[in-house]
Motif scaffolding. Sequence first.
Motif, PDB file in Angstrom:
ATOM      1  N   HIS A  79       0.606  65.194  55.480  1.00  0.00           N
ATOM      2  CA  HIS A  79       0.953  65.998  54.307  1.00  0.00           C
ATOM      3  C   HIS A  79       1.053  67.477  54.670  1.00  0.00           C
ATOM      4  CE1 HIS A  79      -0.964  62.434  52.552  1.00  0.00           C
ATOM      5  NE2 HIS A  79      -0.280  62.677  51.458  1.00  0.00           N
ATOM      6  N   LEU A  80       1.957  68.155  53.984  1.00  0.00           N
ATOM      7  CA  LEU A  80       1.999  69.617  54.010  1.00  0.00           C
ATOM      8  C   LEU A  80       1.821  70.084  52.569  1.00  0.00           C
ATOM      9  CD1 LEU A  80       2.686  72.425  55.330  1.00  0.00           C
ATOM     10  CD2 LEU A  80       5.079  71.947  54.750  1.00  0.00           C
ATOM     11  N   LEU A  81       0.946  71.059  52.372  1.00  0.00           N
ATOM     12  CA  LEU A  81       0.712  71.601  51.034  1.00  0.00           C
ATOM     13  C   LEU A  81       0.947  73.104  51.075  1.00  0.00           C
ATOM     14  CD1 LEU A  81      -0.460  71.454  48.095  1.00  0.00           C
ATOM     15  CD2 LEU A  81      -2.742  71.587  49.112  1.00  0.00           C
ATOM     16  N   THR A  82       1.817  73.607  50.210  1.00  0.00           N
ATOM     17  CA  THR A  82       1.987  75.059  50.128  1.00  0.00           C
ATOM     18  C   THR A  82       1.785  75.512  48.691  1.00  0.00           C
ATOM     19  OG1 THR A  82       4.398  75.022  49.757  1.00  0.00           O
ATOM     20  CG2 THR A  82       3.647  75.126  52.056  1.00  0.00           C
ATOM     21  N   GLY A  83       1.229  76.719  48.562  1.00  0.00           N
ATOM     22  CA  GLY A  83       0.994  77.297  47.240  1.00  0.00           C
ATOM     23  C   GLY A  83       1.588  78.687  47.177  1.00  0.00           C
ATOM     24  N   TYR A  84       0.804  79.634  46.694  1.00  0.00           N
ATOM     25  CA  TYR A  84       1.287  81.011  46.525  1.00  0.00           C
ATOM     26  C   TYR A  84       1.856  81.567  47.829  1.00  0.00           C
ATOM     27  CZ  TYR A  84       1.307  86.023  45.765  1.00  0.00           C
ATOM     28  OH  TYR A  84       1.695  87.328  45.682  1.00  0.00           O
ATOM     29  N   ILE A  85       3.108  82.011  47.789  1.00  0.00           N
ATOM     30  CA  ILE A  85       3.732  82.673  48.936  1.00  0.00           C
ATOM     31  C   ILE A  85       4.343  83.967  48.414  1.00  0.00           C
ATOM     32  CG2 ILE A  85       5.665  82.538  50.580  1.00  0.00           C
ATOM     33  CD1 ILE A  85       4.891  79.470  50.695  1.00  0.00           C
ATOM     34  N   SER A 107       7.716  60.430  57.780  1.00  0.00           N
ATOM     35  CA  SER A 107       7.137  60.039  56.489  1.00  0.00           C
ATOM     36  C   SER A 107       6.171  61.091  55.940  1.00  0.00           C
ATOM     37  CB  SER A 107       6.484  58.661  56.586  1.00  0.00           C
ATOM     38  OG  SER A 107       5.466  58.686  57.533  1.00  0.00           O
ATOM     39  N   LEU A 108       6.199  62.290  56.494  1.00  0.00           N
ATOM     40  CA  LEU A 108       5.361  63.368  55.968  1.00  0.00           C
ATOM     41  C   LEU A 108       5.688  63.645  54.492  1.00  0.00           C
ATOM     42  CD1 LEU A 108       4.036  66.580  57.286  1.00  0.00           C
ATOM     43  CD2 LEU A 108       5.882  66.917  55.671  1.00  0.00           C
ATOM     44  N   THR A 109       4.658  63.837  53.694  1.00  0.00           N
ATOM     45  CA  THR A 109       4.840  64.190  52.288  1.00  0.00           C
ATOM     46  C   THR A 109       4.623  65.688  52.131  1.00  0.00           C
ATOM     47  OG1 THR A 109       4.039  62.029  51.564  1.00  0.00           O
ATOM     48  CG2 THR A 109       3.972  63.805  49.946  1.00  0.00           C
ATOM     49  N   TYR A 110       5.644  66.372  51.623  1.00  0.00           N
ATOM     50  CA  TYR A 110       5.523  67.819  51.394  1.00  0.00           C
ATOM     51  C   TYR A 110       5.256  68.067  49.911  1.00  0.00           C
ATOM     52  CZ  TYR A 110       6.927  72.742  50.835  1.00  0.00           C
ATOM     53  OH  TYR A 110       6.955  74.072  50.494  1.00  0.00           O
ATOM     54  N   VAL A 111       4.073  68.574  49.622  1.00  0.00           N
ATOM     55  CA  VAL A 111       3.684  68.908  48.254  1.00  0.00           C
ATOM     56  C   VAL A 111       3.806  70.419  48.079  1.00  0.00           C
ATOM     57  CG1 VAL A 111       1.838  68.838  46.524  1.00  0.00           C
ATOM     58  CG2 VAL A 111       2.046  66.982  48.212  1.00  0.00           C
ATOM     59  N   CYS A 112       4.708  70.838  47.214  1.00  0.00           N
ATOM     60  CA  CYS A 112       4.975  72.262  47.019  1.00  0.00           C
ATOM     61  C   CYS A 112       4.584  72.687  45.609  1.00  0.00           C
ATOM     62  CB  CYS A 112       6.461  72.539  47.240  1.00  0.00           C
ATOM     63  SG  CYS A 112       6.910  74.237  46.860  1.00  0.00           S
ATOM     64  N   ASP A 113       3.651  73.622  45.525  1.00  0.00           N
ATOM     65  CA  ASP A 113       3.378  74.274  44.239  1.00  0.00           C
ATOM     66  C   ASP A 113       4.190  75.568  44.248  1.00  0.00           C
ATOM     67  OD1 ASP A 113       2.365  75.106  41.845  1.00  0.00           O
ATOM     68  OD2 ASP A 113       0.309  75.400  42.523  1.00  0.00           O
ATOM     69  N   PRO A 114       5.309  75.588  43.532  1.00  0.00           N
ATOM     70  CA  PRO A 114       6.215  76.757  43.610  1.00  0.00           C
ATOM     71  C   PRO A 114       5.696  77.913  42.762  1.00  0.00           C
ATOM     72  CG  PRO A 114       7.100  75.166  42.077  1.00  0.00           C
ATOM     73  CD  PRO A 114       5.804  74.573  42.575  1.00  0.00           C
ATOM     74  N   ILE A 142       6.977  66.331  46.447  1.00  0.00           N
ATOM     75  CA  ILE A 142       6.232  66.463  45.191  1.00  0.00           C
ATOM     76  C   ILE A 142       6.216  67.949  44.833  1.00  0.00           C
ATOM     77  CG2 ILE A 142       3.968  66.204  44.075  1.00  0.00           C
ATOM     78  CD1 ILE A 142       3.325  63.913  45.960  1.00  0.00           C
ATOM     79  N   ILE A 143       6.552  68.293  43.593  1.00  0.00           N
ATOM     80  CA  ILE A 143       6.406  69.691  43.172  1.00  0.00           C
ATOM     81  C   ILE A 143       5.519  69.753  41.925  1.00  0.00           C
ATOM     82  CG2 ILE A 143       8.544  70.594  44.198  1.00  0.00           C
ATOM     83  CD1 ILE A 143       9.812  70.455  41.418  1.00  0.00           C
ATOM     84  N   THR A 144       4.772  70.840  41.813  1.00  0.00           N
ATOM     85  CA  THR A 144       3.817  70.982  40.705  1.00  0.00           C
ATOM     86  C   THR A 144       3.993  72.330  39.979  1.00  0.00           C
ATOM     87  OG1 THR A 144       2.148  71.904  42.203  1.00  0.00           O
ATOM     88  CG2 THR A 144       2.071  69.529  41.867  1.00  0.00           C
ATOM     89  N   PRO A 145       5.184  72.585  39.445  1.00  0.00           N
ATOM     90  CA  PRO A 145       5.391  73.849  38.734  1.00  0.00           C
ATOM     91  C   PRO A 145       4.709  73.838  37.361  1.00  0.00           C
ATOM     92  CG  PRO A 145       7.289  72.419  38.458  1.00  0.00           C
ATOM     93  CD  PRO A 145       6.361  71.708  39.401  1.00  0.00           C
ATOM     94  N   ASN A 146       4.446  75.020  36.816  1.00  0.00           N
ATOM     95  CA  ASN A 146       4.075  75.085  35.399  1.00  0.00           C
ATOM     96  C   ASN A 146       5.372  75.253  34.578  1.00  0.00           C
ATOM     97  OD1 ASN A 146       4.734  77.878  35.419  1.00  0.00           O
ATOM     98  ND2 ASN A 146       2.645  78.433  36.016  1.00  0.00           N
ATOM     99  N   GLN A 147       5.226  75.315  33.258  1.00  0.00           N
ATOM    100  CA  GLN A 147       6.419  75.342  32.395  1.00  0.00           C
ATOM    101  C   GLN A 147       7.347  76.511  32.740  1.00  0.00           C
ATOM    102  OE1 GLN A 147       5.573  75.209  28.197  1.00  0.00           O
ATOM    103  NE2 GLN A 147       7.620  75.900  27.615  1.00  0.00           N
ATOM    104  N   ALA A 226      -3.011  71.075  42.378  1.00  0.00           N
ATOM    105  CA  ALA A 226      -2.059  70.572  43.388  1.00  0.00           C
ATOM    106  C   ALA A 226      -2.784  69.782  44.483  1.00  0.00           C
ATOM    107  CB  ALA A 226      -1.280  71.742  43.987  1.00  0.00           C
ATOM    108  N   ALA A 227      -3.938  70.294  44.924  1.00  0.00           N
ATOM    109  CA  ALA A 227      -4.690  69.608  45.990  1.00  0.00           C
ATOM    110  C   ALA A 227      -5.193  68.245  45.511  1.00  0.00           C
ATOM    111  CB  ALA A 227      -5.870  70.479  46.437  1.00  0.00           C
TER     112      ALA A 227
END
Length: 294
Positions: A79-85, A107-114, A142-147, A226-227
């Motif tokens: 997995h790769l997880l990214t948040g605030y950039i 098969s890496l899963t990239y989870v991005c909180d934009p 996977i993305i986890t944006p707010n509204q 996100a985590a």
Amino acid sequence: MSESPRVLSIQSHVVSGYVGNKSATFPLQLLGFEVDFINSVQFCNHTGYKKVAGQVLTEKDLDDLALGLEANNLDLYSHLLTGYIGAASFLTRICALVKHLKDVNPSLTYVCDPVMGDNGRMYVPADLLPIYKSSILPLADIITPNQYEVELLTDMKINNVEEAWKAVDFLHSKGPKIVVVSSTELGNNEHLLALASKRQGNSCEKVTIRVPKLSGSFTGTGDLFAALFLAWMHKTGNNLKESLEKTVSTLQAVLKRTIESARGEVTPRAKELKLIQSKKDIENPTIVASASVV
Ligand code: ATP
Ligand code: PLP
Ligand code: MG
Ligand code: MG
């Protein structure tokens, strides 16, 4: 691939308190993940305090670390997880890194909180948005944006649940198989509404969850969300409903403990998430909010 799932988490570090990697690492470790973390910044504390001091990692620094890992064959991640950039140049370098990590493990899963903003206000430079739209969305699983972040990414205004689903479908069409809108104002006085959708062939599994509103506003909760969602999707074999329930229920437990412990004090310090004290709730959340299949 080693037996334990292994996450590369690229987020902020704070010396004191819990946002970014400080919010994500402990829960992921408790849930059985090896966590390798790159600190995109190292600050004394989060930005809600009167003083913020520290260092910012440049894209050259990121490159050095990535190339070092590669040279030693340490770049095999599940997995790769990214948040605030905070800078467009850093986000562009992340795009290259995602491609590389997916070459190493297809098969890496990239989870991005934009992470771009909240409540109608953008708190990152505007030039990040086109990069999220054109380069990150096609790479993210996977993305986890707010509204508000959904509205930015889609150029669609969301006034009701139907419009939210339209925007979610638009995001699917840009790449991510799983879209989670971590919080919306589409609930009522007592509840926030979160929505999640998983694309399966030509259709989507869609669920919503009503999140009981707790008084106060907190920092680090988006990163924790996100985590936890990453962890529970992995542990449940991508069960969307169960993962959302476990994620939201853990957040409820952590926030209730945080509120109790603050005893009415509203300083940033008093409102730091009581993560360590919530070890048992993280490992084994009691389900307090159930999701509805739409
Ligand atoms: P990000 O900015 O990281 O993209 P976000 O704006 O959705 O995400 P938060 O507003 O922190 O991040 O919400 C994430 C989750 O934290 C929510 O789904 C909810 O479970 C929990 N949460 C945060 N604040 C509250 C609150 N006041 N009451 C209840 N739950 C909360
Ligand atoms: N990283 C840093 C350095 C911050 O100061 C903050 C919020 O103040 C965050 C990340 C994100 O916190 P949240 O999870 O509440 O969006
Ligand atoms: Mg929010
Ligand atoms: Mg956030």
